[in-house]
Design a protein around this motif. Structure first.
Motif, PDB file in Angstrom:
ATOM      1  N   SER A  43      48.472 -20.566 -37.418  1.00  0.00           N
ATOM      2  CA  SER A  43      47.814 -21.873 -37.387  1.00  0.00           C
ATOM      3  C   SER A  43      48.706 -22.995 -36.847  1.00  0.00           C
ATOM      4  N   ILE A  44      49.888 -22.667 -36.368  1.00  0.00           N
ATOM      5  CA  ILE A  44      50.771 -23.686 -35.791  1.00  0.00           C
ATOM      6  C   ILE A  44      50.242 -24.076 -34.419  1.00  0.00           C
ATOM      7  N   ASP A  45      50.185 -25.366 -34.154  1.00  0.00           N
ATOM      8  CA  ASP A  45      49.656 -25.849 -32.886  1.00  0.00           C
ATOM      9  C   ASP A  45      50.718 -25.979 -31.797  1.00  0.00           C
ATOM     10  N   ASP A  46      51.977 -26.070 -32.167  1.00  0.00           N
ATOM     11  CA  ASP A  46      53.040 -26.259 -31.182  1.00  0.00           C
ATOM     12  C   ASP A  46      53.394 -24.924 -30.535  1.00  0.00           C
ATOM     13  N   GLY A  47      53.101 -24.793 -29.253  1.00  0.00           N
ATOM     14  CA  GLY A  47      53.332 -23.554 -28.524  1.00  0.00           C
ATOM     15  C   GLY A  47      54.794 -23.171 -28.426  1.00  0.00           C
ATOM     16  N   ARG A  48      55.698 -24.156 -28.391  1.00  0.00           N
ATOM     17  CA  ARG A  48      57.135 -23.838 -28.314  1.00  0.00           C
ATOM     18  C   ARG A  48      57.586 -23.131 -29.587  1.00  0.00           C
ATOM     19  N   ILE A  49      57.069 -23.553 -30.718  1.00  0.00           N
ATOM     20  CA  ILE A  49      57.432 -22.907 -31.980  1.00  0.00           C
ATOM     21  C   ILE A  49      56.863 -21.491 -32.018  1.00  0.00           C
TER      22      ILE A  49
ATOM     23  N   TYR B 277      50.162 -19.909 -25.508  1.00  0.00           N
ATOM     24  CA  TYR B 277      50.880 -20.653 -26.574  1.00  0.00           C
ATOM     25  C   TYR B 277      50.420 -22.091 -26.657  1.00  0.00           C
ATOM     26  N   ASP B 278      49.410 -22.461 -25.887  1.00  0.00           N
ATOM     27  CA  ASP B 278      48.930 -23.846 -25.837  1.00  0.00           C
ATOM     28  C   ASP B 278      50.009 -24.782 -25.311  1.00  0.00           C
TER      29      ASP B 278
ATOM     30  N   ARG C 286      44.201 -12.819 -29.166  1.00  0.00           N
ATOM     31  CA  ARG C 286      45.131 -11.697 -29.305  1.00  0.00           C
ATOM     32  C   ARG C 286      46.388 -12.062 -30.075  1.00  0.00           C
ATOM     33  N   LEU C 287      46.917 -13.226 -29.816  1.00  0.00           N
ATOM     34  CA  LEU C 287      48.138 -13.633 -30.502  1.00  0.00           C
ATOM     35  C   LEU C 287      47.888 -13.789 -31.998  1.00  0.00           C
ATOM     36  N   LYS C 288      46.769 -14.395 -32.364  1.00  0.00           N
ATOM     37  CA  LYS C 288      46.438 -14.524 -33.788  1.00  0.00           C
ATOM     38  C   LYS C 288      46.236 -13.152 -34.418  1.00  0.00           C
ATOM     39  N   THR C 289      45.658 -12.225 -33.668  1.00  0.00           N
ATOM     40  CA  THR C 289      45.466 -10.867 -34.172  1.00  0.00           C
ATOM     41  C   THR C 289      46.810 -10.195 -34.411  1.00  0.00           C
TER      42      THR C 289
ATOM     43  N   TRP D  37      60.920  -8.780 -45.568  1.00  0.00           N
ATOM     44  CA  TRP D  37      59.600  -8.496 -45.011  1.00  0.00           C
ATOM     45  C   TRP D  37      58.534  -9.394 -45.629  1.00  0.00           C
ATOM     46  N   LEU D  38      58.628  -9.638 -46.912  1.00  0.00           N
ATOM     47  CA  LEU D  38      57.668 -10.538 -47.548  1.00  0.00           C
ATOM     48  C   LEU D  38      57.770 -11.934 -46.938  1.00  0.00           C
ATOM     49  N   GLY D  39      58.981 -12.408 -46.717  1.00  0.00           N
ATOM     50  CA  GLY D  39      59.174 -13.714 -46.068  1.00  0.00           C
ATOM     51  C   GLY D  39      58.634 -13.725 -44.651  1.00  0.00           C
ATOM     52  N   GLN D  40      58.856 -12.653 -43.918  1.00  0.00           N
ATOM     53  CA  GLN D  40      58.322 -12.565 -42.554  1.00  0.00           C
ATOM     54  C   GLN D  40      56.796 -12.563 -42.570  1.00  0.00           C
ATOM     55  N   GLY D  41      56.224 -11.933 -43.560  1.00  0.00           N
ATOM     56  CA  GLY D  41      54.761 -11.939 -43.670  1.00  0.00           C
ATOM     57  C   GLY D  41      54.232 -13.347 -43.801  1.00  0.00           C
ATOM     58  N   TYR D  42      54.909 -14.150 -44.615  1.00  0.00           N
ATOM     59  CA  TYR D  42      54.488 -15.544 -44.770  1.00  0.00           C
ATOM     60  C   TYR D  42      54.668 -16.318 -43.467  1.00  0.00           C
ATOM     61  N   VAL D  43      55.787 -16.120 -42.783  1.00  0.00           N
ATOM     62  CA  VAL D  43      56.028 -16.819 -41.514  1.00  0.00           C
ATOM     63  C   VAL D  43      54.973 -16.425 -40.487  1.00  0.00           C
TER      64      VAL D  43
END
Length: 174
Positions: free
Chosen positions: A100-106, A168-169, A27-30, A88-94
């Motif tokens: 694909s970030i593995d760190d749940g805190r981030i 968030y792993d 769900r989070l990735k979606t 908005w374009l920058g937010q899209g990239y973020v």
């Protein structure tokens, strides 16, 4: 009969895609994916064609957008819309990278930041609609604009406040 089999197969495929996207572990990735598409589409349009945003902010139509008889006021409006589009374009990239970030805190920091951002935008839009000072319009595009920000606010709020740390792993670190 062949047509019915094809249609049933397509319905099953769409059903599987939706079920897969809404699976608790995905769900989070979606949400990040939906946010990415929304940001790229609206950000790109705002940046490249700011005059089209008249349908969102005034009673203008796509063909005349945010124009004013005073050219300098129209230029200011176009600049502000382009700046908003660039963000908005920058937010899209973020959002795309956050999938694909593995760190749940981030991930959780992104989620809370997006929740605060979209909630503030929602409040500002509702405020302007209630004051009816001519800066916002209702209708289809007004509904689209408001429902988009309410949806993003609710989606990120749900993950920020109602999901277990395992989403968030993070294990038991929160």
């Amino acid at each position: 009969k062949l047509h019915n089999n094809i249609m049933r197969h397509q319905e099953q495929d769409i059903g599987r895609i939706i079920a897969n996207a809404l699976h608790p572990k995905r769900r989070l990735k979606t949400l990040f994916l939906v946010h990415t598409y929304i940001s790229y589409i609206f950000g790109g349009i705002a940046f490249l064609f700011p005059w089209m945003f008249g349908v969102f902010f005034t009673d203008g139509a796509v063909h005349n957008g945010v124009h004013h008889s005073d050219h300098s006021q129209a230029a200011v409006a176009h600049l502000m819309i382009r700046l908003f589009g660039a963000m908005w374009l920058g937010q899209g990239y973020v959002a795309q990278a956050a999938k694909s970030i593995d760190d749940g805190r981030i991930k959780k920091a992104f989620i809370k930041g997006y929740f605060m951002t979209f909630s503030a935008i929602t409040v500002a839009l509702i405020w302007e609609h209630l004051h009816n000072a001519g800066t916002m319009t209702g209708g289809f595009f007004g509904f689209l604009k408001l429902s988009t920000f309410i949806g993003l606010s609710c989606g990120y709020g749900w993950f920020a406040f109602f999901q277990p740390p395992s989403v968030y792993d993070l294990g038991s670190t929160l």
